[in-house]
Design a protein around this motif. Structure first.
Motif, PDB file in Angstrom:
ATOM      1  N   ALA A 115       0.828  -1.210   0.000  1.00 47.81           N
ATOM      2  CA  ALA A 115       0.000   0.000   0.000  1.00 47.81           C
ATOM      3  C   ALA A 115       0.860   1.255   0.000  1.00 47.81           C
ATOM      4  CB  ALA A 115      -0.928  -0.009   1.219  1.00 47.81           C
ATOM      5  N   ILE A 116       1.937   1.252   0.773  1.00 47.50           N
ATOM      6  CA  ILE A 116       2.839   2.407   0.804  1.00 47.50           C
ATOM      7  C   ILE A 116       3.472   2.619  -0.568  1.00 47.50           C
ATOM      8  CG2 ILE A 116       5.026   3.258   1.735  1.00 47.50           C
ATOM      9  CD1 ILE A 116       4.293   1.947   4.393  1.00 47.50           C
ATOM     10  N   LEU A 117       3.926   1.552  -1.193  1.00 47.12           N
ATOM     11  CA  LEU A 117       4.580   1.673  -2.496  1.00 47.12           C
ATOM     12  C   LEU A 117       3.606   2.196  -3.545  1.00 47.12           C
ATOM     13  CD1 LEU A 117       6.753  -1.586  -2.695  1.00 47.12           C
ATOM     14  CD2 LEU A 117       7.335   0.650  -1.756  1.00 47.12           C
ATOM     15  N   ARG A 118       2.396   1.679  -3.561  1.00 47.30           N
ATOM     16  CA  ARG A 118       1.421   2.144  -4.538  1.00 47.30           C
ATOM     17  C   ARG A 118       1.086   3.618  -4.318  1.00 47.30           C
ATOM     18  NH1 ARG A 118      -1.049  -3.162  -3.502  1.00 47.30           N
ATOM     19  NH2 ARG A 118      -0.663  -4.494  -5.338  1.00 47.30           N
ATOM     20  N   ASP A 119       0.974   4.018  -3.067  1.00 44.75           N
ATOM     21  CA  ASP A 119       0.656   5.413  -2.759  1.00 44.75           C
ATOM     22  C   ASP A 119       1.757   6.344  -3.254  1.00 44.75           C
ATOM     23  OD1 ASP A 119      -1.081   7.381  -1.294  1.00 44.75           O
ATOM     24  OD2 ASP A 119       0.765   7.667  -0.148  1.00 44.75           O
ATOM     25  N   VAL A 120       3.005   5.964  -3.007  1.00 40.12           N
ATOM     26  CA  VAL A 120       4.127   6.793  -3.471  1.00 40.12           C
ATOM     27  C   VAL A 120       4.113   6.904  -4.992  1.00 40.12           C
ATOM     28  CG1 VAL A 120       6.644   6.895  -3.694  1.00 40.12           C
ATOM     29  CG2 VAL A 120       5.616   6.352  -1.485  1.00 40.12           C
ATOM     30  N   CYS A 121       3.922   5.787  -5.677  1.00 42.63           N
ATOM     31  CA  CYS A 121       3.925   5.811  -7.144  1.00 42.63           C
ATOM     32  C   CYS A 121       2.765   6.636  -7.696  1.00 42.63           C
ATOM     33  CB  CYS A 121       3.866   4.388  -7.690  1.00 42.63           C
ATOM     34  SG  CYS A 121       5.374   3.441  -7.389  1.00 42.63           S
ATOM     35  N   ASN A 122       1.618   6.566  -7.042  1.00 41.14           N
ATOM     36  CA  ASN A 122       0.460   7.338  -7.497  1.00 41.14           C
ATOM     37  C   ASN A 122       0.679   8.839  -7.352  1.00 41.14           C
ATOM     38  OD1 ASN A 122      -0.990   5.046  -8.181  1.00 41.14           O
ATOM     39  ND2 ASN A 122      -2.049   4.916  -6.218  1.00 41.14           N
ATOM     40  N   HIS A 123       1.482   9.237  -6.379  1.00 44.28           N
ATOM     41  CA  HIS A 123       1.698  10.665  -6.119  1.00 44.28           C
ATOM     42  C   HIS A 123       2.923  11.227  -6.835  1.00 44.28           C
ATOM     43  CE1 HIS A 123      -1.211   9.968  -2.843  1.00 44.28           C
ATOM     44  NE2 HIS A 123      -1.430  11.262  -2.937  1.00 44.28           N
ATOM     45  N   LEU A 152       7.963 -10.563   1.482  1.00 46.24           N
ATOM     46  CA  LEU A 152       8.883 -10.381   0.362  1.00 46.24           C
ATOM     47  C   LEU A 152       8.181 -10.663  -0.965  1.00 46.24           C
ATOM     48  CD1 LEU A 152      12.104 -12.122   1.780  1.00 46.24           C
ATOM     49  CD2 LEU A 152      11.750  -9.660   1.484  1.00 46.24           C
ATOM     50  N   ARG A 153       7.369 -11.701  -0.969  1.00 48.40           N
ATOM     51  CA  ARG A 153       6.659 -12.068  -2.196  1.00 48.40           C
ATOM     52  C   ARG A 153       5.697 -10.963  -2.626  1.00 48.40           C
ATOM     53  NH1 ARG A 153       2.021 -13.710  -3.906  1.00 48.40           N
ATOM     54  NH2 ARG A 153       1.111 -13.723  -1.810  1.00 48.40           N
ATOM     55  N   THR A 154       4.954 -10.406  -1.675  1.00 49.93           N
ATOM     56  CA  THR A 154       3.992  -9.354  -2.035  1.00 49.93           C
ATOM     57  C   THR A 154       4.700  -8.070  -2.464  1.00 49.93           C
ATOM     58  OG1 THR A 154       3.761  -8.713   0.296  1.00 49.93           O
ATOM     59  CG2 THR A 154       2.164 -10.286  -0.584  1.00 49.93           C
ATOM     60  N   LEU A 155       5.853  -7.776  -1.872  1.00 49.19           N
ATOM     61  CA  LEU A 155       6.634  -6.624  -2.333  1.00 49.19           C
ATOM     62  C   LEU A 155       7.115  -6.853  -3.761  1.00 49.19           C
ATOM     63  CD1 LEU A 155       8.824  -5.632   0.770  1.00 49.19           C
ATOM     64  CD2 LEU A 155       6.834  -4.421  -0.141  1.00 49.19           C
ATOM     65  N   ARG A 156       7.523  -8.073  -4.062  1.00 53.90           N
ATOM     66  CA  ARG A 156       7.960  -8.406  -5.426  1.00 53.90           C
ATOM     67  C   ARG A 156       6.816  -8.186  -6.416  1.00 53.90           C
ATOM     68  NH1 ARG A 156      12.202  -7.972  -7.877  1.00 53.90           N
ATOM     69  NH2 ARG A 156      10.810  -6.746  -9.173  1.00 53.90           N
ATOM     70  N   CYS A 159       6.318  -4.502  -7.012  1.00 54.87           N
ATOM     71  CA  CYS A 159       7.438  -3.975  -7.792  1.00 54.87           C
ATOM     72  C   CYS A 159       7.278  -4.325  -9.264  1.00 54.87           C
ATOM     73  CB  CYS A 159       8.760  -4.515  -7.248  1.00 54.87           C
ATOM     74  SG  CYS A 159       9.299  -3.727  -5.707  1.00 54.87           S
ATOM     75  N   ASN A 160       6.824  -5.529  -9.546  1.00 49.46           N
ATOM     76  CA  ASN A 160       6.550  -5.906 -10.931  1.00 49.46           C
ATOM     77  C   ASN A 160       5.437  -5.034 -11.515  1.00 49.46           C
ATOM     78  OD1 ASN A 160       8.467  -7.921 -10.763  1.00 49.46           O
ATOM     79  ND2 ASN A 160       6.990  -9.560 -10.417  1.00 49.46           N
ATOM     80  N   GLU A 161       4.419  -4.821 -10.719  1.00 50.65           N
ATOM     81  CA  GLU A 161       3.259  -4.022 -11.138  1.00 50.65           C
ATOM     82  C   GLU A 161       3.643  -2.575 -11.445  1.00 50.65           C
ATOM     83  OE1 GLU A 161       0.122  -1.969  -8.269  1.00 50.65           O
ATOM     84  OE2 GLU A 161      -0.076  -4.148  -8.287  1.00 50.65           O
ATOM     85  N   GLN A 162       4.527  -2.010 -10.615  1.00 47.57           N
ATOM     86  CA  GLN A 162       4.894  -0.594 -10.737  1.00 47.57           C
ATOM     87  C   GLN A 162       6.233  -0.372 -11.444  1.00 47.57           C
ATOM     88  OE1 GLN A 162       2.867   1.845  -9.851  1.00 47.57           O
ATOM     89  NE2 GLN A 162       1.315   0.538  -8.890  1.00 47.57           N
ATOM     90  N   ASN A 163       6.829  -1.434 -11.946  1.00 46.75           N
ATOM     91  CA  ASN A 163       8.115  -1.354 -12.641  1.00 46.75           C
ATOM     92  C   ASN A 163       9.209  -0.774 -11.729  1.00 46.75           C
ATOM     93  OD1 ASN A 163       9.935  -1.674 -14.790  1.00 46.75           O
ATOM     94  ND2 ASN A 163       9.501   0.355 -15.613  1.00 46.75           N
TER      95      ASN A 163
END
Length: 340
Positions: A115-123, A152-156, A159-163
């Motif tokens: 959720a944190i990674l997606r939020d950063v990428c969206n902003h 680790l798997r969900t972070l991977r 990361c694939n989703e957001q390049n």
């Protein structure tokens, strides 16, 4: 004086020291191109089940973080990291010196989430902002928490989703594997690059960088040379890693550090001491009355983390592969006296 300040001030494990002495008279090719480094690199590839990985040896953690992140990113690309991350707090702006912004994210437990990674990428979008590209995690984290295999798997996946690249600072990777029930293979499977820390787990000095992603491997030794990160007597790193990886010694030493950390945690809880964070590894953050903190340095070393609240201070206590039950019990006995 009993040492709980950190897990890197102690000398080398006897097996490492013996290997250094045994090979001391050898004359080899320099700069990490010797047979010892080649053997250690091949062992690491086998442990990680990554036959195509590039393995490079460094003397310290800041050096490897700065070199790797600087090499992996374009000038306008940025790092996403927890605000407690080592590159944010304890590396004197080494990553920023190369021009890469660190987007530091508040986390209650030192861990990034999808959720944190997606939020950063969206902003962060468009050419007027830096482009998030690399996710930096530490395992164990700077507050002693641990990423599980599932995390680790969900972070991977995100990361694939957001390049994004996933980079793991494994300064305490042995403790992370022991506490989180992960393996070298998990990091080879889920990370684009990661480090295997030796300085805090039995080596005199040394970190191994494993670059799994082929696109990040090209020309990397040029980056190392630019950063002054290629050691002339590179065999010293290969010799040490060969010794510590042989027969599972690396994992055994980390398990000992964690056992003593858990013993300390259990003892503190039995005394009614509050913990700033629940850590399953070898870093323990105890909240103690100021008078107890002031009295402890007579016999014990530790790090002050800062004021917790009125009249109490949070301190960091770190166990290592050298810590013994006697060391832990002596500290607990002294605290029992001070807390009466």
């Amino acid at each position: 004086m009993i040492h709980f300040r950190n897990d890197y001030s102690m000398g080398a494990h006897p097996a490492v020291l013996e290997a250094l002495c045994r090979t001391n008279g050898e004359l080899t090719v320099g700069y990490g191109c010797d047979e010892h480094c080649e053997a250690a690199a091949e062992t690491i590839r086998e442990l990680c089940a990554c036959p195509g990985a590039a393995v490079h040896f460094f003397t310290g953690g800041t050096q490897v973080n700065k070199t790797a992140i600087g090499a992996f990113l374009r000038s306008y690309e940025a790092v996403i990291a927890p605000d407690a991350g080592h590159i944010c707090v304890h590396e004197s702006g080494a990553v920023e010196q190369d021009g890469h912004k660190i987007i530091h994210c508040p986390t209650p437990d030192g861990k990034l989430t999808p959720a944190i990674l997606r939020d950063v990428c969206n902003h962060h979008n468009g050419e007027h902002m830096v482009a998030p590209k690399l996710v930096y995690i530490s395992n164990t984290t700077e507050v002693g928490t641990v990423y599980s295999r599932e995390e680790l798997r969900t972070l991977r996946e995100v990361c694939n989703e957001q390049n994004l690249f996933l980079f793991c600072d494994g300064a305490r990777l042995g403790c992370a594997m022991d506490a989180g029930d992960t393996s070298f293979e998990d990091y080879g499977a889920y990370c684009d690059a990661f480090t295997i820390g030796g300085t805090k787990n039995g080596l005199l000095f040394g970190e191994a960088l494993v670059i799994v992603r082929p696109g990040l491997q090209r020309g990397f030794r040029h980056n190392m040379k630019q950063q002054g990160a290629i050691l002339a007597k590179g065999r010293l790193l290969g010799v040490q890693f060969n010794a510590i990886l042989e027969g599972g010694l690396y994992q055994e030493l980390a398990a000992q550090a964690n056992r003593m950390g858990r013993r300390l945690t259990a003892g503190l809880k039995a005394l009614g001491v509050s913990l700033a964070v629940e850590s399953p590894s070898n870093q323990v953050f105890a909240v103690l009355p100021d008078n107890a903190v002031s009295a402890l340095p007579v016999d014990f070393t530790f790090e002050r983390q800062g004021s917790a609240d009125e009249g109490r201070t949070c301190i960091r206590l770190v166990t290592s592969w050298q810590s013994s039950e006697e060391d832990v019990d002596a500290l607990l006995a002294r605290l029992e006296e001070l807390l009466k």
